[in-house]
Enzyme design. Structure first.
Site, mmCIF file in Angstrom:
data_model
loop_
_atom_site.group_PDB
_atom_site.id
_atom_site.type_symbol
_atom_site.label_atom_id
_atom_site.label_comp_id
_atom_site.label_asym_id
_atom_site.label_seq_id
_atom_site.Cartn_x
_atom_site.Cartn_y
_atom_site.Cartn_z
ATOM 1 N N GLU A 1 7.175 3.548 4.454
ATOM 2 C CA GLU A 1 7.475 4.645 5.355
ATOM 3 C C GLU A 1 8.899 5.181 5.238
ATOM 4 O OE1 GLU A 1 8.098 0.817 7.915
ATOM 5 O OE2 GLU A 1 6.786 1.482 6.287
ATOM 6 N N ASN A 2 9.435 5.303 4.040
ATOM 7 C CA ASN A 2 10.759 5.896 3.884
ATOM 8 C C ASN A 2 10.794 7.244 4.617
ATOM 9 O OD1 ASN A 2 11.306 3.815 1.852
ATOM 10 N ND2 ASN A 2 10.028 5.071 0.516
ATOM 11 N N HIS B 1 4.532 6.064 11.266
ATOM 12 C CA HIS B 1 5.822 5.374 11.196
ATOM 13 C C HIS B 1 7.010 6.331 11.313
ATOM 14 C CE1 HIS B 1 5.216 1.160 10.552
ATOM 15 N NE2 HIS B 1 4.537 1.288 9.437
ATOM 16 N N GLU C 1 4.416 -2.193 12.736
ATOM 17 C CA GLU C 1 3.196 -2.253 11.939
ATOM 18 C C GLU C 1 1.933 -2.216 12.789
ATOM 19 O OE1 GLU C 1 3.474 -1.553 9.087
ATOM 20 O OE2 GLU C 1 5.510 -2.101 8.548
ATOM 21 N N GLY D 1 0.830 -1.198 0.000
ATOM 22 C CA GLY D 1 0.000 0.000 0.000
ATOM 23 C C GLY D 1 0.860 1.242 0.000
ATOM 24 N N ALA D 2 1.922 1.215 0.810
ATOM 25 C CA ALA D 2 2.838 2.349 0.909
ATOM 26 C C ALA D 2 4.060 1.894 1.681
ATOM 27 C CB ALA D 2 2.164 3.535 1.606
ATOM 28 N N HIS E 1 -1.100 5.934 8.505
ATOM 29 C CA HIS E 1 -0.256 4.802 8.893
ATOM 30 C C HIS E 1 1.212 5.136 8.649
ATOM 31 C CE1 HIS E 1 0.391 0.311 9.231
ATOM 32 N NE2 HIS E 1 1.508 0.667 8.588
ATOM 33 N N GLU E 2 1.518 5.624 7.449
ATOM 34 C CA GLU E 2 2.913 5.926 7.120
ATOM 35 C C GLU E 2 3.428 7.118 7.916
ATOM 36 O OE1 GLU E 2 4.201 3.555 5.521
ATOM 37 O OE2 GLU E 2 2.240 2.728 5.016
#
Length: 863
Positions: free
Chosen positions: A269-270, A304, A323, A266-267, A300-301
């Site tokens: 988290e860089n 993170h 997560e 989905g994505a 969500h990201e």
């Protein structure tokens, strides 16, 4: 030989030996338009606790040109098995590695994509779990953090984005060079590089003296669909909420979100440069549930950035800390952030996330939340419903146990104490214990270190006046599936019991009792002497993680009035309970269909509606008695058509029912309706037959033989985009001919030329529930090919094939027998074994459910 694997013991040994200071990484991407390989030069500085010791650095690359350690040139033969051996370390070391690394089309490492709309090349990196080593030499484990400074040469006119703010490029001619400032100390897997002629929209998050630059990027061919303001709105709400709850400022210099093509997850988290799948840039009308899902991913990201990036797990056994926390954070932020469009997020969480967790927790591969991760292969298959959804559910239970204020007080202390470092579970629990005053060791053992799911059932007796004489909550710990790790245990639960009455046709909660449940039986004296309500709902408000059953009287009321609950969450809990009962063979597939037909007409939550649509289709395809299945499918198709015509014009429900019909239409009349919508000869008032819906309609016509190659090619000419090419691949593989299936099989299994997304599209078209006989010969071919696929393809590509082409539609004992024979003879690697065993469990469950549905049919006929 290790291959591309790395064991936990190897990582621990290396972490004890090394402290990594900094990486300087130069990447020459001037070859990107041609593909092939690119030059990667890495200079890494690190210290060793034991001078004279040896270690290795990780690299996955076609070739190494130069390795220089402390001024001494090493033989390139030191590069073998995805590692470069580093002998005779000094106390302080400088290593230079020059390599030719490969662009990929699998979504791993540096992914290369050519947009058919403009012919331009777009790149992005995806490094979790172990793929930074595909782009630069690195000590590929989360606890060897360092500072990273990237210098990138790329074609003139491109945009280059990384973790640090984008500098002004230098140079002239056909290329430019971007020199980025060093990052803070972060793990290699959250470094990032996105390059190509992307377009950006910019804003800033401001809070007092704080100003964080924000960017949202996509390909030019998607720019007209990019609703950047909506993305910024959710992002800013997340910044406000998380900074207040975490009491720690956003830790990076800027925050970019980049919608990139062919993204596997989905994505990701860089740090400061989040990548998201560009299906979140909606080309056509979608329901509000899609916008809610995108917002959840954005939040969500963003969570993170603190939990995962600022503070990172020491090893992958604590992946769940990353997560689960981010999954909990996305839901609580949506529920509580001022101005949120989705304050009902816990309904979505109960209906989708927990359903995923319940499914995963009943597979033979179930495991404790705190999983035993021995190597990289273990973790790569552990991005599952336990790590995300069960973990988040348990965190929600923990919040109910210690209180939200104490929970976030502990989280604040955790961030301040461990900023830019690495942690274990004990570090978080210690901070929460200090904040709450509760001893969490027993809670951890019960919830984090054991596997499986408990079942809560009400036990009710009434006196002759209809009053409750006794009420207890019974807790069961079903035996774990064969092969599962851990043991089944009874756990302590904090739950609410909701009492509901019918009033003017609505089910309204009249009382709520919150209590602790522990052991096999917990008495509830508060209910004794009361008149029995219409519905007694255990785990109301969804505080705990458990499968919930209704008593017989409550179930009868719910079966008639599920859509009449005034609040969405109890409806979602009852839908989830009914679906779980169907999967467990406690409710017949035909009864679940009847519940859906009656209840969905009054269900207002579009996310619930769409989830039930998917579940009904699965129930009919997999769990229904084959002798009755066509009757059930016909009823569902009739319901979908009727609801489509009855829905409010232009509404989300209308679109959802159109898609449901497109998935199941079977009569000539229904197929004529679909064909008419597609060619414009038929109109349903308010229904926009736009690009994505057109492909859904054509997909059904292709699968039923009503649309041929010419029709598919014509539609592709209308939509010759990357998404259009993927849809066309699905349609071609869906055609009901032996030639189409052979062509699809060869493209996926016998060739490695397809990109990750096109391969996924072909697999989706290949597996058609109405084509079981056509697909039957491929069961034998699957078992002949699957081990070779695992050994020769990348993780993401092989996982698609292993799960997607398993003969799951052949619900018969012969499939189980063939699987068992293969498992016994093939000696598969543990990660491969796990994937096949999980697929086998689906067939085994379907056989049990079919037997239950068959028995229900016999009872209905009086047999």
């Amino acid at each position: 030989m290790p291959g591309t694997n790395l064991t936990r013991e190897e990582a621990r040994t290396r972490a004890d030996l090394l402290h990594v200071d900094a990486y300087d990484i130069e990447l020459d991407l001037s070859s990107a338009r041609e593909g092939g390989t690119f030059r990667s030069t890495t200079v890494v500085r690190f210290t060793a606790t034991t001078p004279g010791a040896a270690t290795f650095i990780d690299l996955v690359a076609p070739s190494v040109e130069e390795v220089v350690l402390n001024g001494e040139r090493l033989d390139t033969a030191n590069f073998a098995d995805s590692r470069i051996a580093l002998p005779n370390l000094a106390a302080e070391n400088e290593l230079k590695v020059v390599a030719n690394c490969a662009y990929t089309n699998t979504g791993e490492g540096l992914h290369r994509f050519v947009d058919p709309v403009d012919g331009e090349t777009y790149l992005y990196t995806q490094f979790e779990v172990p793929d930074a080593r595909r782009v630069f030499a690195s000590f590929e484990q989360p606890d060897l953090k360092a500072s990273f400074a990237f210098t990138v040469t790329a074609p003139e006119g491109w945009v280059v984005v990384s973790n640090s703010p984008t500098p002004t490029p230098a140079g002239d001619g056909p290329t430019r060079t971007w020199t980025f400032e060093p990052t803070g100390r972060i793990s290699s897997y959250i470094t990032a590089l996105i390059a190509g002629p992307y377009v950006g929209v910019f804003d800033a998050y401001e809070n007092g003296d704080q100003k964080v630059p924000l960017g949202v990027y996509c390909r030019p061919s998607l720019r007209e669909f990019l609703d950047a303001e909506a993305v910024f709105e959710v992002t800013k709400q997340g910044f406000d909420y998380f900074q207040e709850k975490f009491d720690y400022r956003y830790p990076f210099a800027k925050y970019d979100q980049l919608f990139v093509p062919e993204f596997n997850a989905g994505a990701m988290e860089n740090a400061g440069a989040v990548t998201l799948r560009d299906q979140y840039v909606f080309r056509s009308k979608v329901t509000d549930a899609a916008y809610e899902a995108r917002a959840a991913t954005i939040l969500h990201e963003l969570a993170h950035m603190w939990f995962g990036d600022l503070v990172t797990m020491e090893w992958w056994n604590d992946l769940w800390l990353n997560e689960s926390f981010a999954t909990y954070a996305e839901a609580v932020c949506q529920a509580e952030a001022p101005g949120s469009r989705w304050p009902h997020s816990w309904t979505t969480f109960a209906n989708q996330m927990k359903t995923w967790a319940y499914r995963q927790d009943q597979l033979p591969s179930t495991h404790p939340i705190m999983a035993d991760i021995n190597d990289l292969e273990d973790v790569q298959v552990n991005f599952d419903g336990i790590t995300y959804a069960k973990g988040a559910s348990v965190l929600k239970q923990l919040v109910a146990y210690v209180g939200q204020d104490a929970f976030f007080e502990g989280v604040r202390a955790y961030f301040k104490r461990h900023a830019w470092g690495n942690t274990r579970l004990s570090d978080l629990l210690g901070a929460l214990e200090e904040a709450s005053g509760r001893d969490l060791k027993a809670w951890s053992r019960a919830w984090l270190e054991t596997a499986g799911i408990n079942v809560l059932r009400p036990a009710v007796t009434l006196n002759t006046d209809g009053e409750i004489e006794s009420f207890a909550v019974l807790q069961e710990a079903p035996a774990l599936p064969a092969g599962a790790k851990g043991e089944a245990v009874l756990r302590p639960h904090r739950i609410a019991i909701g009492l509901y009455e019918l009033a003017d046709g609505a089910l309204v909660r009249t009382d709520r009792i919150e209590l602790d449940v522990d052991g096999p039986r917990t008495e509830v004296p508060q209910l004794v002497g009361r008149h029995r309500p219409a519905v007694v709902l255990l785990n109301d408000d969804d505080l705990s993680y458990a499968k919930v059953r209704l008593d017989e009287d409550s179930l009868a009321v719910v079966a008639e009035h599920l859509g009449d609950f005034t609040d969405s969450l109890p409806r979602a809990l009852c839908w989830a309970s009914a679906w779980d009962m169907t999967r467990d063979g406690e409710m017949a597939a035909r009864d679940y269909l009847a519940l859906a037909v009656s209840g969905l007409a009054r269900e207002s939550d579009i996310g619930v509606v769409q989830s039930v649509h998917r579940q009904v289709k699965l129930a009919l395809d997999a769990y229904a008695d084959p002798a009755w299945r066509e009757q059930g499918l016909a009823r569902w198709a009739e319901t979908a058509e009727a609801q489509l015509r009855a829905a409010e014009p232009g509404s989300d429900h209308q679109l959802a029912w159109a898609r449901a019909l497109a998935a199941v239409a079977r009569t000539e009349g229904q197929l004529d309706l679909i064909a008419g919508l597609l060619d414009g000869s038929v109109e349903v008032k308010g229904l926009a037959v736009d690009t994505e819906l057109r492909w859904s309609l054509l997909g059904r016509l292709a699968a039923t033989g009503r649309a041929d190659e010419a029709a598919i090619a014509a539609e592709l000419e209308r939509d010759n985009t990357a998404a259009g090419q993927e849809h066309a691949a699905t349609c071609r593989a869906a055609r009901p001919t032996a030639e189409a299936k052979a062509e699809a099989w060869a493209a996926v299994v016998e060739s490695d030329k397809l990109t990750n997304y096109v391969q996924e599209a072909v697999i989706a078209g290949f597996q058609q529930a109405d084509q079981r006989e056509l697909l039957a010969p491929y069961a034998e071919k699957y078992f002949a090919a699957v081990k070779g696929v695992w050994e020769t393809r990348s993780h993401e590509i092989s996982q698609q094939i292993i799960g997607g082409l398993y003969p799951s539609l052949q619900v018969e004992q012969a499939t189980l027998d063939a699987t068992d024979a293969w498992l016994a003879a093939a000696e598969p690697a543990p990660a491969l074994r796990r994937q096949v065993v999980e697929a086998r469990a689906g067939v085994e469950r379907a056989l049990r459910a079919q037997a239950a549905d068959r028995a229900a049919g016999a009872r209905a006929l009086g047999h």
